[in-house]
Design a protein around this motif. Structure first.
Motif, PDB file in Angstrom:
ATOM      1  N   VAL A 110      26.889 -10.238 -66.954  1.00 41.62           N
ATOM      2  CA  VAL A 110      26.369  -9.463 -65.912  1.00 41.62           C
ATOM      3  C   VAL A 110      27.486  -8.322 -65.930  1.00 41.62           C
ATOM      4  O   VAL A 110      28.504  -8.454 -65.806  1.00 41.62           O
ATOM      5  CB  VAL A 110      26.600 -10.446 -64.728  1.00 41.62           C
ATOM      6  N   ALA A 111      26.713  -7.096 -65.993  1.00 37.87           N
ATOM      7  CA  ALA A 111      27.205  -5.788 -65.705  1.00 37.87           C
ATOM      8  C   ALA A 111      27.399  -5.623 -64.297  1.00 37.87           C
ATOM      9  O   ALA A 111      26.412  -5.349 -63.470  1.00 37.87           O
ATOM     10  CB  ALA A 111      26.769  -4.552 -66.468  1.00 37.87           C
ATOM     11  N   VAL A 112      28.607  -5.244 -63.615  1.00 39.39           N
ATOM     12  CA  VAL A 112      28.857  -5.275 -62.259  1.00 39.39           C
ATOM     13  C   VAL A 112      29.205  -3.396 -62.257  1.00 39.39           C
ATOM     14  O   VAL A 112      30.272  -3.199 -62.691  1.00 39.39           O
ATOM     15  CB  VAL A 112      29.940  -6.172 -61.771  1.00 39.39           C
ATOM     16  N   LEU A 113      28.539  -3.109 -61.303  1.00 41.09           N
ATOM     17  CA  LEU A 113      28.582  -1.396 -61.175  1.00 41.09           C
ATOM     18  C   LEU A 113      29.297  -1.118 -59.728  1.00 41.09           C
ATOM     19  O   LEU A 113      28.903  -1.724 -58.975  1.00 41.09           O
ATOM     20  CB  LEU A 113      27.196  -0.631 -61.392  1.00 41.09           C
ATOM     21  N   GLY A 114      30.501  -0.744 -60.129  1.00 42.44           N
ATOM     22  CA  GLY A 114      31.304  -0.294 -58.557  1.00 42.44           C
ATOM     23  C   GLY A 114      32.758  -0.812 -58.979  1.00 42.44           C
ATOM     24  O   GLY A 114      33.118  -1.362 -60.034  1.00 42.44           O
ATOM     25  N   ALA A 115      33.404  -0.183 -58.207  1.00 45.51           N
ATOM     26  CA  ALA A 115      35.064  -0.653 -58.157  1.00 45.51           C
ATOM     27  C   ALA A 115      35.601  -0.898 -56.874  1.00 45.51           C
ATOM     28  O   ALA A 115      36.770  -1.072 -56.740  1.00 45.51           O
ATOM     29  CB  ALA A 115      35.748   0.756 -58.659  1.00 45.51           C
ATOM     30  N   GLY A 116      34.743  -1.197 -55.823  1.00 41.89           N
ATOM     31  CA  GLY A 116      35.270  -1.533 -54.341  1.00 41.89           C
ATOM     32  C   GLY A 116      35.334  -3.298 -54.493  1.00 41.89           C
ATOM     33  O   GLY A 116      35.373  -3.855 -55.383  1.00 41.89           O
ATOM     34  N   GLN A 117      35.588  -3.491 -53.051  1.00 43.93           N
ATOM     35  CA  GLN A 117      35.966  -5.100 -52.895  1.00 43.93           C
ATOM     36  C   GLN A 117      34.754  -5.815 -53.427  1.00 43.93           C
ATOM     37  O   GLN A 117      34.661  -6.741 -53.903  1.00 43.93           O
ATOM     38  CB  GLN A 117      36.100  -5.037 -51.255  1.00 43.93           C
ATOM     39  N   SER A 118      33.489  -5.223 -52.959  1.00 40.10           N
ATOM     40  CA  SER A 118      32.186  -6.056 -53.379  1.00 40.10           C
ATOM     41  C   SER A 118      32.115  -6.149 -54.890  1.00 40.10           C
ATOM     42  O   SER A 118      31.933  -7.318 -55.373  1.00 40.10           O
ATOM     43  CB  SER A 118      31.153  -5.332 -52.822  1.00 40.10           C
TER      44      SER A 118
END
Ligand SMILES: Cc1cc2nc3c(=O)[nH]c(=O)nc-3n(C[C@H](O)[C@H](O)[C@H](O)COP(=O)(O)OP(=O)(O)OC[C@H]3O[C@@H](n4cnc5c(N)ncnc54)[C@H](O)[C@@H]3O)c2cc1C
Length: 425
Positions: free
Chosen positions: A198-206
């Motif tokens: 799974v590629a997860v896009l973002g760098a925040g808490q979520s």
């Protein structure tokens, strides 16, 4: 529950010289998350006739991952009401649990149970039904419920939360078939990705918490972060802010958003923030408590690859998998293949996406960048139509993104609803 009389409410509203004035009709609160519950509790205390709709804390159990922890501390996670005895600590005490401080990450399941407990005690009259449509008819609001019931409301408070505003980067729109890409808000149970890349896009808490939960559920996540580094909070020095040494407390006073004078200003200065230039308010919203992971996440991220400083140049599907063409600041490209792309890309307020408001009504609302312009009492340019929660954060500042803002919002909004007066948005 009142039944549909079969006599069109629009017709009744449109009758000239009709008996209805906004003051005599109920105020309707749409949504029973923390902001809807707090608004309803304050309306109830003000003796304002009201009808409140929604499933209590629905977003928290349907649109957030099971097993997550809140980033906000217990002292900043209570739903506001004028009466004492309904704070998170009161709920814990009622369940025989002891007090907890800043070092206690609240499990989302505890927050959901707290919200339901609050609703049962403070708002038993909640109608657990969805509102299907709201139309503006001759200064009143024709409200239609999922059941088909129609009635007139004098005021409507939109407390529908962030889910309608789930943000998908435009460059990805239509690039992948629906089964290969999804926003984090669509997932309650991340274990469905077990065994998948799974590629997860973002760098925040979520993004970071989703990656940790995916990893723990047996999936193989890779985080793609635009930023050159991924930030984590620091564990609180003490469990209670008042235990910190006095000089530290003076330099960095505690607040619901964390220690620091800028956070204090955001917590208490919503009324002033509203008068700042639009650009400054938007910067405040994005930069105060910008993307970072909770302190307890750091060790859980140890075995998870994070591609820093990368953006997606293009995305496509190949043999039923995702192919992402990534590029860094120096123009170096690389390809990442995954079984799914999870968008942890947050939320952007856009009134145009609130499908339950009739298109004509949406067009009547004055906006900036899709955000409703609000008066000091949270009223939009359509008299009697109010917005609270995330939709009000670009006006009143970042505290409105969090449960901690429910008191500020509910007090002002309810004063305006109850007074029936308005100031210019
Ligand atoms: C992953 C994640 C983690 C978060 N962590 C924190 C945290 O640690 N601390 C914190 O303070 N905040 C946190 N937040 C933000 C938090 O979600 C908001 O502070 C809070 O939920 C806002 O409350 P609300 O009532 O405005 O919205 P919501 O909680 O989203 O409630 C809106 C409600 O409106 C209902 N609704 C929508 N349309 C209709 C309709 N047509 N009819 C009836 N009902 C309707 C929805 O079902 C929903 O229950 C987090 C958010 C996310 C996504």
């Amino acid at each position: 529950m009142p039944m549909n009389t079969g006599f069109s409410v629009r017709h009744r509203a449109a009758r000239k010289g009709g008996v209805h004035s906004p003051g005599r009709l109920p105020a309707v609160v749409i949504g029973a998350g923390p902001y809807g519950l707090a608004t309803a509790a304050w309306l109830s205390a003000a003796g304002t006739p009201r009808r409140v709709f929604g499933e209590p804390m629905e977003c928290w159990y349907a649109n957030m991952p099971a097993g997550m922890y809140l980033k906000s501390v217990p002292a900043a996670s209570s739903i506001s009401t004028p009466e004492s005895g309904y704070r998170l600590e009161d709920f814990r005490a009622a369940r025989g649990r002891g007090p907890v401080g800043d070092r206690y990450p609240i499990p989302v399941e505890e927050m959901i149970a707290y919200g339901r407990w609050f609703q049962e005690r403070r708002l038993p009259e909640l109608e657990r039904e969805k509102v299907r449509a709201v139309e503006h008819v001759d200064g009143l609001f024709a409200v239609t419920l999922e059941s088909g019931e129609e009635f007139l409301a004098g005021k409507v408070v939109m407390a529908t939360g962030q889910v309608p505003f789930a943000y998908e980067p435009p460059e990805l729109t239509g690039a992948l078939p629906g089964e290969l890409v999804s926003h984090t808000s669509r997932h309650r149970d991340l274990s469905r990705f077990s065994g998948q890349r799974v590629a997860v896009l973002g760098a925040g808490q979520s993004a970071l918490e989703s990656a940790a939960l995916l990893h723990e559920a047996g999936a193989l996540p890779t985080v793609i972060a635009r930023a050159a580094s991924v930030a984590f909070g620091s564990p609180p020095d003490t469990d209670r802010p008042s235990d910190r040494p006095r000089p530290v407390r003076i330099l960095q006073p505690g607040s619901a958003l964390g220690p620091g004078w800028s956070h204090v200003a955001c917590c208490y200065g919503g009324g002033v923030i509203r008068h700042l230039p639009q650009g400054t308010r938007m910067r405040l919203l994005h930069n105060v408590l910008g993307p970072s992971g909770g302190w307890w996440l750091r060790p859980r991220m140890d075995d998870i690859p994070v591609l820093r400083g990368r953006t997606i140049r293009s995305a496509g599907a190949e043999d039923g998998t995702v192919q992402l063409d990534l590029v860094d600041a120096d123009g170096h490209a690389r390809v990442l293949r995954a079984d799914h792309l999870l968008l942890a890309t947050g939320y952007r307020v856009d009134v145009g996406r609130l499908g339950l408001l009739a298109p004509e009504l949406r067009r009547e609302i004055r906006t900036f960048q899709g955000v409703p312009r609000l008066s000091a009492g949270f009223e939009s340019s359509v008299p009697g139509l109010y917005f609270t929660g995330l939709a009000a954060a670009p006006t009143f500042g970042p505290v409105l993104r969090f449960v901690a803002g429910t008191g500020f919002a509910a007090r002002r909004l309810v004063r305006s609803v109850a007074a029936g007066t308005r100031t210019r948005p």
